[in-house]
Design a protein around this motif. Structure first.
Motif, PDB file in Angstrom:
ATOM      1  N   CYS A 157       1.782   6.259 -13.065  1.00  0.00           N
ATOM      2  CA  CYS A 157       1.042   7.452 -12.696  1.00  0.00           C
ATOM      3  C   CYS A 157       1.696   8.392 -11.472  1.00  0.00           C
ATOM      4  O   CYS A 157       0.952   9.217 -11.296  1.00  0.00           O
ATOM      5  N   LEU A 158       2.440   7.533 -10.587  1.00  0.00           N
ATOM      6  CA  LEU A 158       2.997   8.435  -9.812  1.00  0.00           C
ATOM      7  C   LEU A 158       2.017   8.519  -8.661  1.00  0.00           C
ATOM      8  O   LEU A 158       2.514   9.490  -7.688  1.00  0.00           O
ATOM      9  N   ARG A 159       1.179   7.756  -8.306  1.00  0.00           N
ATOM     10  CA  ARG A 159       0.465   7.791  -7.160  1.00  0.00           C
ATOM     11  C   ARG A 159       0.779   6.787  -6.305  1.00  0.00           C
ATOM     12  O   ARG A 159       1.243   5.619  -6.706  1.00  0.00           O
ATOM     13  N   ALA A 160       0.370   6.749  -5.130  1.00  0.00           N
ATOM     14  CA  ALA A 160       0.220   5.727  -4.130  1.00  0.00           C
ATOM     15  C   ALA A 160      -0.467   4.390  -4.765  1.00  0.00           C
ATOM     16  O   ALA A 160      -1.330   4.686  -5.592  1.00  0.00           O
ATOM     17  N   ALA A 161       0.378   3.363  -4.605  1.00  0.00           N
ATOM     18  CA  ALA A 161      -0.304   2.106  -5.221  1.00  0.00           C
ATOM     19  C   ALA A 161      -1.931   1.769  -4.976  1.00  0.00           C
ATOM     20  O   ALA A 161      -2.661   1.378  -5.762  1.00  0.00           O
ATOM     21  N   ARG A 162      -2.210   2.374  -3.787  1.00  0.00           N
ATOM     22  CA  ARG A 162      -3.453   2.110  -3.486  1.00  0.00           C
ATOM     23  C   ARG A 162      -4.471   3.063  -4.047  1.00  0.00           C
ATOM     24  O   ARG A 162      -5.836   2.858  -4.073  1.00  0.00           O
ATOM     25  N   ASN A 163      -3.685   4.280  -4.779  1.00  0.00           N
ATOM     26  CA  ASN A 163      -4.586   5.296  -5.365  1.00  0.00           C
ATOM     27  C   ASN A 163      -4.257   5.191  -6.734  1.00  0.00           C
ATOM     28  O   ASN A 163      -4.566   6.210  -7.577  1.00  0.00           O
ATOM     29  N   CYS A 164      -3.845   4.035  -7.403  1.00  0.00           N
ATOM     30  CA  CYS A 164      -3.331   4.047  -8.741  1.00  0.00           C
ATOM     31  C   CYS A 164      -4.394   4.262  -9.807  1.00  0.00           C
ATOM     32  O   CYS A 164      -5.646   3.902  -9.558  1.00  0.00           O
ATOM     33  N   ILE A 165      -4.125   5.210 -10.908  1.00  0.00           N
ATOM     34  CA  ILE A 165      -5.479   5.568 -11.595  1.00  0.00           C
ATOM     35  C   ILE A 165      -4.998   4.925 -13.006  1.00  0.00           C
ATOM     36  O   ILE A 165      -5.694   5.488 -14.078  1.00  0.00           O
ATOM     37  N   SER A 206       0.856  -1.210  -0.092  1.00  0.00           N
ATOM     38  CA  SER A 206       0.162   0.017  -0.099  1.00  0.00           C
ATOM     39  C   SER A 206       0.857   1.188  -0.008  1.00  0.00           C
ATOM     40  O   SER A 206       0.311   2.165  -0.618  1.00  0.00           O
ATOM     41  N   ARG A 207       2.115   1.091   0.501  1.00  0.00           N
ATOM     42  CA  ARG A 207       3.083   2.568   0.694  1.00  0.00           C
ATOM     43  C   ARG A 207       3.883   2.661  -0.311  1.00  0.00           C
ATOM     44  O   ARG A 207       4.422   3.606  -0.639  1.00  0.00           O
ATOM     45  N   GLU A 208       3.915   1.529  -1.467  1.00  0.00           N
ATOM     46  CA  GLU A 208       4.480   1.776  -2.618  1.00  0.00           C
ATOM     47  C   GLU A 208       3.824   2.857  -3.607  1.00  0.00           C
ATOM     48  O   GLU A 208       2.717   2.999  -3.423  1.00  0.00           O
ATOM     49  N   THR A 209       4.617   3.295  -4.688  1.00  0.00           N
ATOM     50  CA  THR A 209       4.522   4.214  -5.671  1.00  0.00           C
ATOM     51  C   THR A 209       4.201   3.689  -7.081  1.00  0.00           C
ATOM     52  O   THR A 209       5.144   2.985  -7.461  1.00  0.00           O
ATOM     53  N   CYS A 210       3.268   3.975  -7.555  1.00  0.00           N
ATOM     54  CA  CYS A 210       2.965   3.307  -8.984  1.00  0.00           C
ATOM     55  C   CYS A 210       4.107   4.167  -9.744  1.00  0.00           C
ATOM     56  O   CYS A 210       4.052   5.562  -9.797  1.00  0.00           O
ATOM     57  N   ILE A 221       2.594  17.155  -8.513  1.00  0.00           N
ATOM     58  CA  ILE A 221       3.300  15.583  -8.990  1.00  0.00           C
ATOM     59  C   ILE A 221       2.354  14.502  -8.384  1.00  0.00           C
ATOM     60  O   ILE A 221       1.979  13.623  -9.069  1.00  0.00           O
ATOM     61  N   SER A 222       2.419  14.261  -7.124  1.00  0.00           N
ATOM     62  CA  SER A 222       1.666  13.278  -6.556  1.00  0.00           C
ATOM     63  C   SER A 222       0.347  13.564  -5.786  1.00  0.00           C
ATOM     64  O   SER A 222      -0.091  12.897  -5.032  1.00  0.00           O
ATOM     65  N   HIS A 223      -0.113  14.994  -6.348  1.00  0.00           N
ATOM     66  CA  HIS A 223      -1.535  14.895  -5.468  1.00  0.00           C
ATOM     67  C   HIS A 223      -2.637  14.215  -5.852  1.00  0.00           C
ATOM     68  O   HIS A 223      -2.837  13.918  -7.334  1.00  0.00           O
ATOM     69  N   VAL A 224      -3.279  13.563  -5.260  1.00  0.00           N
ATOM     70  CA  VAL A 224      -4.276  12.750  -5.252  1.00  0.00           C
ATOM     71  C   VAL A 224      -5.422  12.916  -6.344  1.00  0.00           C
ATOM     72  O   VAL A 224      -6.245  12.337  -6.904  1.00  0.00           O
ATOM     73  N   LYS A 225      -5.790  14.360  -6.206  1.00  0.00           N
ATOM     74  CA  LYS A 225      -6.938  15.006  -6.975  1.00  0.00           C
ATOM     75  C   LYS A 225      -6.253  15.763  -8.238  1.00  0.00           C
ATOM     76  O   LYS A 225      -7.380  16.257  -8.836  1.00  0.00           O
ATOM     77  N   GLY A 226      -5.141  15.710  -8.543  1.00  0.00           N
ATOM     78  CA  GLY A 226      -4.637  16.187  -9.714  1.00  0.00           C
ATOM     79  C   GLY A 226      -5.080  15.589 -11.067  1.00  0.00           C
ATOM     80  O   GLY A 226      -5.313  14.389 -10.905  1.00  0.00           O
TER      81      GLY A 226
END
Length: 215
Positions: A10-18, A3-7, A40-45
């Motif tokens: 898309c450069l999002r946290a793995a749990r928030n991958c788009i 869960s703490r890894e980054t994709c 860059i890593s804003h979940v709403k961007g």
């Protein structure tokens, strides 16, 4: 992925991958996305999703104040050869997509490019967008005179934004992805850019779901 890894795509946290939201679309125009570091890593961007939906047609650079040579290359150079164009007029016309600003808002800018509007049978363009909040985009414009000098295109009478996960500065403001997509639709009406807007809607719905789960 944990869960703490980054994709890395898309450069999002793995749990928030788009990545599953991406809908690739081809355009004959080029899109330069100048992204504020906070986005860059804003979940709403939406800037990263836009970049991924336009493979081969977009370039994304992160920063607030860019080195002049780097910015000149991105604005007027050949992205593939790395050479900076000595005369911008000899290549694609580079246009800044940016909302109208009042005289009071623009008085702190060193210069202001001429207003630009698309015409029939427009040659392929290089469209520049600032992926930032309204306040941060103004600062990016202020810090980079090369951006201020560009011809400026301001969209008008656009549909209401679907950006339900982020507060807008003005009621008629759009996300980076929406504004860029509507601009491409105006420039290339024969093409179907609806998959990009569908990708955005899917990202928004997914983010709303995550927000509800965390509440």
């Amino acid at each position: 992925m944990r869960s703490r890894e980054t994709c890395q795509h898309c450069l999002r946290a793995a749990r928030n991958c788009i990545c599953s939201c991406v809908r690739p679309v081809h355009t004959r125009h080029e899109l330069l996305i100048l992204q504020h570091p906070l986005e860059i890593s804003h979940v709403k961007g939406s800037g990263r999703l836009l970049h991924l939906c336009l493979p081969g047609s977009s370039l994304i650079l992160a920063g607030e104040q860019f080195e002049q040579a780097v910015l000149a290359q991105a604005l007027h150079g050949d992205w593939h050869s790395g050479a900076v164009a000595e005369a911008p007029q000899s290549a694609r016309l580079t246009v800044l997509l940016y909302p109208d600003t009042t005289e009071s808002e623009a008085k702190d800018l060193h210069s202001h490019g001429s207003a630009w509007e698309p015409s029939a049978c427009e040659a392929p363009l290089r469209l520049v967008v600032l992926d930032a909040t309204w306040r941060k985009s103004r600062k990016m414009l202020y810090l980079n005179p090369l951006l201020q000098a560009l011809p400026r295109w301001s969209l008008r009478q656009m549909p209401a934004s679907h950006y339900r996960i982020r507060k807008a500065h003005q009621p008629d403001q759009l996300s980076t992805l929406e504004a860029s997509t509507y601009a491409l639709m105006a420039l290339q009406p024969e093409a179907d850019f609806s998959p990009v807007l569908q990708a955005f809607d899917q990202m928004v719905e997914r983010q709303l779901g995550w927000m509800q789960q965390g509440s």
